[in-house]
Design an enzyme around this catalytic site. Structure first.
Site, PDB file in Angstrom:
ATOM      1  N   GLU A 317       0.821  -1.209   0.000  1.00 44.99           N
ATOM      2  CA  GLU A 317       0.000   0.000   0.000  1.00 44.99           C
ATOM      3  C   GLU A 317       0.858   1.263   0.000  1.00 44.99           C
ATOM      4  O   GLU A 317       0.626   2.191  -0.774  1.00 44.99           O
ATOM      5  CB  GLU A 317      -0.920  -0.008   1.222  1.00 44.99           C
ATOM      6  CG  GLU A 317      -1.841   1.209   1.311  1.00 44.99           C
ATOM      7  CD  GLU A 317      -2.630   1.233   2.602  1.00 44.99           C
ATOM      8  OE1 GLU A 317      -3.725   1.811   2.616  1.00 44.99           O
ATOM      9  OE2 GLU A 317      -2.130   0.692   3.613  1.00 44.99           O
ATOM     10  N   LYS A 414      21.039 -14.046 -12.316  1.00 43.41           N
ATOM     11  CA  LYS A 414      21.107 -15.167 -11.378  1.00 43.41           C
ATOM     12  C   LYS A 414      20.291 -16.365 -11.851  1.00 43.41           C
ATOM     13  O   LYS A 414      20.342 -17.447 -11.249  1.00 43.41           O
ATOM     14  CB  LYS A 414      20.649 -14.714  -9.987  1.00 43.41           C
ATOM     15  CG  LYS A 414      21.603 -13.708  -9.358  1.00 43.41           C
ATOM     16  CD  LYS A 414      21.089 -13.178  -8.040  1.00 43.41           C
ATOM     17  CE  LYS A 414      22.115 -12.235  -7.405  1.00 43.41           C
ATOM     18  NZ  LYS A 414      22.423 -11.063  -8.228  1.00 43.41           N
ATOM     19  N   GLY A 455      21.616   0.801  -6.635  1.00 39.65           N
ATOM     20  CA  GLY A 455      20.686   1.804  -6.136  1.00 39.65           C
ATOM     21  C   GLY A 455      19.315   1.242  -5.811  1.00 39.65           C
ATOM     22  O   GLY A 455      18.474   1.931  -5.271  1.00 39.65           O
ATOM     23  N   THR A 477      31.314 -10.045   1.205  1.00 32.57           N
ATOM     24  CA  THR A 477      31.249 -11.478   1.484  1.00 32.57           C
ATOM     25  C   THR A 477      32.540 -12.215   1.130  1.00 32.57           C
ATOM     26  O   THR A 477      32.951 -13.142   1.820  1.00 32.57           O
ATOM     27  CB  THR A 477      30.074 -12.126   0.732  1.00 32.57           C
ATOM     28  OG1 THR A 477      30.200 -11.835  -0.661  1.00 32.57           O
ATOM     29  CG2 THR A 477      28.753 -11.578   1.241  1.00 32.57           C
TER      30      THR A 477
END
Length: 647
Positions: A317, A414, A455, A477
């Site tokens: 919403e 991916k 972004g 990572t």
């Protein structure tokens, strides 16, 4: 003592300041008339006759009235601009004419050369005192301002310098030009250096930061520019783009951290706007996931191509409210006259999707609704499959039933040889659309696959920026992890371009250039914010980079193609992948199995189905669903309304 006097004058009320200006001008104009007569008669001790005194007094009063009429006393002297020259020039010219006329009226001796000499003296005294006061006041204010060096000596750079001069935070100290020929020139009273001498400029001008104000049309090698700026000892920031300035959403002096496309160090891919506009102008378009990063940018760009109707379909919403308010503002300001409709709903509800598409006569659907965060989907397997696979299937079936002409899926790199559930679910979504493209021809399905979107929500750039501002450390990572990157506007432009090029079942990918090492991106951000990396070799540095290890489902590098033989398209930077697809009968059977796995919350079975579906899914860790791993139960129905709980 002098500073106290200046401060007292500066803090006087406006009426008192105007009174001082009028009194000063009266004295200066009187001096100018006396000097003109004295110079003409070559007598320092010249004194006016009674008639000459009346003429002189009347001329001064008339001139002050002209200055009032021209608004000279409404101008704040510390912000007075060169336009005041024109007002003073007109006032002085009127004053010289008044001196001639009043001399004739009063029958006073006014030699012909006196009005000319008087006009010159009056202009020099009135204009000179004002700009001298402005210089003194600004110099006092400039002492408390940070000096900045502006990269870009074009119109945008000059506008920025002018805006900063009026502000209270920064002081423009000089320009850096992209043209070597401009070295050692001057713009206004500011020196210009070539990019080669930027280090020298920083030292000589004592600046605390560098601001980018490069024209969009300038032929700039972004990679070389970023390499030069990285080595500076001061932070580098930028100002809004010209499109933002024209749209009125930003001001030239809205200084902010470097734009994400600047961090990429490459020129953005430009779309074929004519082809895109032809596919959108006057059409009825729907964007699912309209409140997300990609969905909202798609809406902004689609809106400016002036479709007849734009439907924003979103389950959040607040996100829907935010993007609708922004688009309504753009629609009104730019006079686009697009019919905008904000619709709450979920893509997994097929009837809701079909009803909306029929109600607004939708001709093109851009399907951006998806769960895309790798660790979160890895920890919520069933929800990821529901949203990414079934959401795509139900929305696509609704589009077919509603007679939609084009359907474009926003996919991801991916999906290529995926090692995580998110990537595998997106590849499954591609297979669903490829199967539907074979089953029918009324709706044209196409897919667009691209790399990480800088972004967007969950992007590393805002995360790194926050970590740097908090004093570090930056968390990466793995030291060798690399990714393809593109900006949100680029990704959206590619989606729109593909939507206009698709013939049915194609997977489009972008030639994104060289992949970027995440650790290098982090170092670049540290340097461009004027800081140093802290490491064992440099323990006195500011920000440390630490490595946390690969997360579940994460791999060191991503790919855009499954095969090695991409096909070219009409756009030089867009390719079409040649990849395996499944007949609809197999896809339909798989979807039935996925439905059963979802209903029973069987994450293990769902993962096995992703492997069976020829998605290329090869997990690099065990199933990490949070509920499944913490003793969650499978739930089945016996078909008669009773629910059976199975351990």
């Amino acid at each position: 003592m002098r500073n106290k006097l200046i401060n007292r004058i500066l803090h006087l009320s406006r009426p008192k300041k105007r009174a001082i200006s009028v009194a000063t001008d009266f004295a200066l104009l009187s001096l100018a008339i006396w000097a003109a007569f004295a110079l003409r008669f070559e007598s320092v001790g010249w004194l006016p006759s009674e008639r000459q005194l009346w003429v002189s007094s009347a001329t001064v009063v008339v001139t002050l009235g002209a200055f009032v009429k021209l608004g000279l006393y409404r101008a704040v002297i510390r912000y007075i601009s060169e336009h005041a020259f024109l007002a003073i020039l007109i006032g002085v010219a009127f004053s010289s004419i008044a001196l001639i006329v009043l001399g004739f009226v009063f029958q006073a001796l006014v030699p012909r050369s006196v009005p000319v000499i008087y006009g010159a003296f009056a202009f020099i005294l009135v204009a000179g005192t004002r700009f001298a006061v402005r210089a003194v006041v600004r110099r006092r204010g400039d002492r408390s301002k940070d000096g900045v060096l502006i990269v870009g000596a074009g119109l945008k750079g000059m506008q920025l310098a002018s805006a900063l001069s009026q502000g209270v935070e920064y002081r423009p100290a000089g320009f850096i030009s992209m043209l070597d020929a401009n070295h050692k020139s001057m713009i206004g009273n500011l020196p210009v250096y070539s990019l080669e001498f930027i280090d020298k400029a920083i030292r000589e001008l004592d600046v605390s930061r560098v601001l980018l104000a490069i024209e969009e049309s300038d032929p700039v090698n972004r990679k070389e520019l970023m390499r030069t700026l990285e080595g500076l000892a001061v932070p580098v920031q930028t100002v809004p783009s010209m499109s933002e300035l024209v749209a009125g959403v930003a001001r030239i002096n809205d200084i902010r951290d470097l734009e994400i496309e600047d961090l990429l160090g490459r020129d953005p891919v430009r779309p074929d706007t004519a082809t895109v506009s032809q596919s959108l102008y006057g059409k009825s378009v729907m964007v699912t996931g309209a409140g997300g990063s990609i969905g909202s940018e798609l809406c902004r760009q689609i809106l400016r191509h002036k479709p007849r109707t734009l439907v924003l379909f979103e389950q959040s919403e607040f996100s829907l409210y935010s993007i609708e308010r922004e688009l309504q503002s753009i629609n009104q300001i730019e006079g686009l006259n697009v019919s905008l409709h904000a619709v709450l709903g979920s893509v997994i509800h097929r009837r809701r999707c079909e009803t909306v598409m029929r109600a607004f006569g939708i001709q093109a659907v851009y399907h951006a609704a998806a769960y895309k965060h790798v660790p979160l989907v890895e920890h919520n397997v069933i929800e990821g499959i529901q949203n990414n696979v079934f959401g795509t299937w139900h929305t696509a079936e609704a589009a077919i039933a509603a007679g939609v002409e084009r359907f474009v899926l926003i996919s991801t790199d991916k999906a290529v040889r995926p090692t995580n559930v998110m990537g595998a679910s997106k590849r499954m979504a591609e297979l669903v659309l490829q199967g539907l493209a074979q089953r029918q021809s009324k709706t044209v399905f196409s897919m667009v696959r691209f790399g990480n979107v800088l972004g967007s929500s969950g992007s590393v750039v805002p995360l790194f920026r926050d970590q740097i501002r908090d004093g570090g450390p930056i968390t990466v990572t793995h030291p060798d992890i690399i990714r393809y990157f593109m900006t949100i506007p680029e990704a959206s432009q590619l989606v729109l371009q593909a939507g206009s090029m698709g013939q049915g079942g194609e997977v489009f990918v972008l030639d994104m250039g060289e992949p970027v090492k995440i650790a290098d991106l982090a170092r670049k951000m540290i340097h461009l914010m004027g800081l140093d990396e802290k490491s064992e070799e440099h323990p006195e540095g500011d920000i440390e980079i630490i490595y946390t290890g690969l997360r579940p489902g994460e791999k060191l590098y991503e790919e855009l193609l499954i095969g090695d033989d991409p096909q070219g398209t009409a756009h030089p930077r867009i390719m079409m992948a040649r990849e395996v697809s499944l007949p609809w009968s197999e896809v339909d059977e798989l979807l039935s199995k996925f439905s059963k796995a979802s209903q029973t919350f069987d994450c293990g079975y769902a993962v096995e189905l992703l492997k069976e579906a020829r998605t290329g899914y090869s997990p690099n860790s065990e199933t990490a669903d949070l509920v499944w791993c913490n003793g969650g139960q499978r739930v089945e129905s016996d078909g008669g309304g009773k629910v059976i709980h199975l351990k």
